[in-house]
Scaffold this motif. Structure first.
Motif, PDB file in Angstrom:
ATOM      1  N   UNK A 225      25.899  78.122  19.963  1.00 53.34           N
ATOM      2  CA  UNK A 225      27.056  77.915  20.735  1.00 53.34           C
ATOM      3  C   UNK A 225      28.290  77.706  19.696  1.00 53.34           C
ATOM      4  N   UNK A 226      29.380  78.132  20.262  1.00 57.13           N
ATOM      5  CA  UNK A 226      30.561  78.050  19.542  1.00 57.13           C
ATOM      6  C   UNK A 226      31.732  77.368  20.315  1.00 57.13           C
ATOM      7  N   UNK A 227      32.000  76.139  19.761  1.00 58.37           N
ATOM      8  CA  UNK A 227      33.092  75.322  20.386  1.00 58.37           C
ATOM      9  C   UNK A 227      34.633  75.258  19.772  1.00 58.37           C
ATOM     10  N   UNK A 228      35.542  75.886  20.284  1.00 64.90           N
ATOM     11  CA  UNK A 228      36.813  75.809  19.893  1.00 64.90           C
ATOM     12  C   UNK A 228      37.552  74.668  20.358  1.00 64.90           C
ATOM     13  N   UNK A 229      37.526  73.580  19.628  1.00 62.00           N
ATOM     14  CA  UNK A 229      38.090  72.343  19.931  1.00 62.00           C
ATOM     15  C   UNK A 229      39.472  72.023  19.403  1.00 62.00           C
ATOM     16  N   UNK A 230      40.484  71.849  20.482  1.00 55.28           N
ATOM     17  CA  UNK A 230      41.984  71.673  20.163  1.00 55.28           C
ATOM     18  C   UNK A 230      41.843  70.500  19.429  1.00 55.28           C
TER      19      UNK A 230
END
Length: 517
Positions: A225-230
């Motif tokens: 998975x790849x999570x783009x966290x703000x």
């Protein structure tokens, strides 16, 4: 009509029938300053949007940023197209890759290509891309030859058609899926592409998570998975990188590079972007309508000081609205932007400027160093007698056009050619003229139209020089610098950033030594 898996098998854009994730693949977390409000690839053509959509969608042709001089991306390689050839000056025939699946299990074929480049998608009044004609206004139509062959037919000769098919606005969508979701705008949050990662969860104000699409034609993705966290605060992004919470962080300021590099297991990776931070002036505003005022504003900006003070000397001031990636269309002998405060004062006097207030609007976090750059520029303007004030807002686009005087912006070169830079961004179908209506040139548009549809190199070169001359003389804005884009990353993560905002997470550009890859 293609067969599509039933809605019961699809949840948040993922397909339950896909192979299970390999246990040895990492779950990557990337801390970003902002996330896009939509994942509709034709609409979200932004710095923060393309870093995500680039891994969800494929183009027919791909720019190769990993080989060639300086990683310019000028070399074109196959993607969803296996080959292409010119039939005549207005026709390009493209052979499509067979056996490709969309992330919902549907087959990719010529119908999807024809639809992706249809007026409904790109250039019509109801299309999701307001600036669609800036990218494909020269396209007449796309015709299907057979299930795996299409022909692109242009209205006039187009020297850059292959580059257009490898760039912004060219991500291929599943026709049936898009049409099924478009009425309620569901596609914007539940997109389906052929790329290596597909949407798993969408909470743009907090994070966007992608999961591996093991049916990807280019090989199994190397992350689970790849999570783009703000994470808006730069210090919080860096702290999370050092602690191991984040694998990659974006928008690292130059003065933070040494701190990150001092740790043993993380490092910085920097590139000077083929992108420029720019200012946009409302030429229709009574205070700014005399071009001598705008020229004076440009002459008062000490770009070298901005680069040294804000970017540790590592950003680049280009000589014009152009980049070396243009190859034989690059004007190497073009003079640099001048810094001349005395001439600026003279022009202001000639224009009859009497100290009227000029308002500079900017967002605080979207562009790295946007706020300190604005503060410094205001002081430079005040030094030559310009009465300027700063207006910091969360979204500059909410300001009515007739109230907007000066705003910041960035210009990426969509293709390695003046058509992909100055003409695309400042021409009649993009933001400055169409959206903000801050500039209404005639000669500029005539010259740019010729440049876009001329094949002879020497003629094109002269037109490109003329186009840039007009832009600099009319001064509807100016370039500040090409920013240094710096990422922080785990040393064990083998990933190379590009001179563009694409974040390429395909298997050839992402390996994790910590997981034995």
């Amino acid at each position: 009509m293609k067969a599509i898996l039933s809605a019961g098998l699809i949840a948040l854009g993922s397909v339950s029938a896909m192979p299970a994730f390999a246990a040895d693949r990492p779950d990557l977390v990337i801390a970003v300053a902002d996330n896009p409000p939509t994942l509709e690839p034709a609409k979200e053509l932004s710095n923060v949007g393309t870093r995500i959509t680039y891994s969800v969608f494929d183009t027919l042709i791909r720019r190769d940023f990993l080989s060639g001089e300086g990683g310019s991306g000028s070399k074109l390689v196959p993607s969803l197209a296996t080959s292409w050839k010119r039939i005549d000056d207005k026709t390009l025939e493209v052979s499509l890759r067979q056996g490709v699946k969309f992330q919902n299990g549907a087959d990719f074929n010529a119908d999807d290509v024809v639809f992706t480049f249809s007026p409904e998608r790109l250039t019509g009044k109801e299309s999701p891309l307001p600036q669609g004609r800036a990218y494909f206004g020269v396209l007449d139509h796309v015709e299907k030859v057979d299930d795996h062959t299409v022909r692109f037919v242009t209205k006039a000769p187009d020297p850059l058609l292959e580059q257009r098919l490898a760039s912004w606005a060219s991500w291929i969508v599943d026709k049936d899926d898009w049409l099924a979701k478009a009425k309620d705008k569901g596609y914007a949050q539940f997109p389906v592409g052929t790329g290596p990662y597909m949407l798993d969860e969408y909470r743009a104000d907090q994070y966007i998570r992608l999961k591996a699409f093991d049916g990807y034609w280019g090989g199994a993705p190397t992350a689970s998975t790849v999570t783009f966290k703000k994470v808006q605060e730069p210090a919080a992004r860096i702290a999370g990188l050092v602690s191991g919470e984040f694998d990659i962080v974006t928008n690292v300021a130059p003065d933070q590079i040494a701190q990150i590099d001092s740790y043993g297991d993380v490092e910085t990776r920097s590139v000077v972007l083929a992108n420029s931070h720019v200012l946009v002036y409302n030429t229709h505003n009574p205070v700014l309508e005399d071009k001598r005022v705008r020229q004076a504003m440009n002459l008062a900006i000490d770009r070298k000081l901005l680069v040294d003070a804000l970017w540790d000397g590592k950003a680049v001031v280009p000589n014009g609205h152009q980049y070396p990636e243009y190859g034989d269309m690059y004007q190497a002998d073009r003079p640099n932007f001048a810094y001349d405060p005395e001439k600026a004062k003279k022009l202001l006097a000639e224009a009859g400027y009497k100290g009227e207030t000029i308002v500079y609007s900017t967002e605080p976090n979207y562009y790295l160093n946007a706020l300190p750059a604005a503060q410094a520029i205001l002081e430079m303007w005040k030094a030559v007698g310009i009465n300027a004030t700063l207006n910091v807002v969360e979204d500059v686009d909410t300001i009515p056009n007739d109230q907007l005087m000066v705003r910041n912006w960035s210009n990426s070169t969509r293709y390695p050619d003046p058509v992909g830079g100055l003409w695309n961004t400042w021409g009649p179908f993009n933001s400055a003229q169409k959206t903000w209506q801050s500039w209404s040139p005639t000669t500029f548009n005539e010259v740019g139209g010729k440049l876009e549809t001329t094949l002879d190199h020497d003629t094109r070169y002269k037109l490109a020089v003329q186009l840039m001359d007009i832009w600099e003389d009319e001064a509807p804005g100016t370039i500040l610098y090409q920013p240094l884009e710096t990422y922080g990353a785990r040393k064990s993560l083998k990933w190379q950033p590009y001179t563009f905002y694409y974040m390429d997470l395909r298997p050839y550009n992402l390996k994790d030594e910590a997981h034995g890859q």
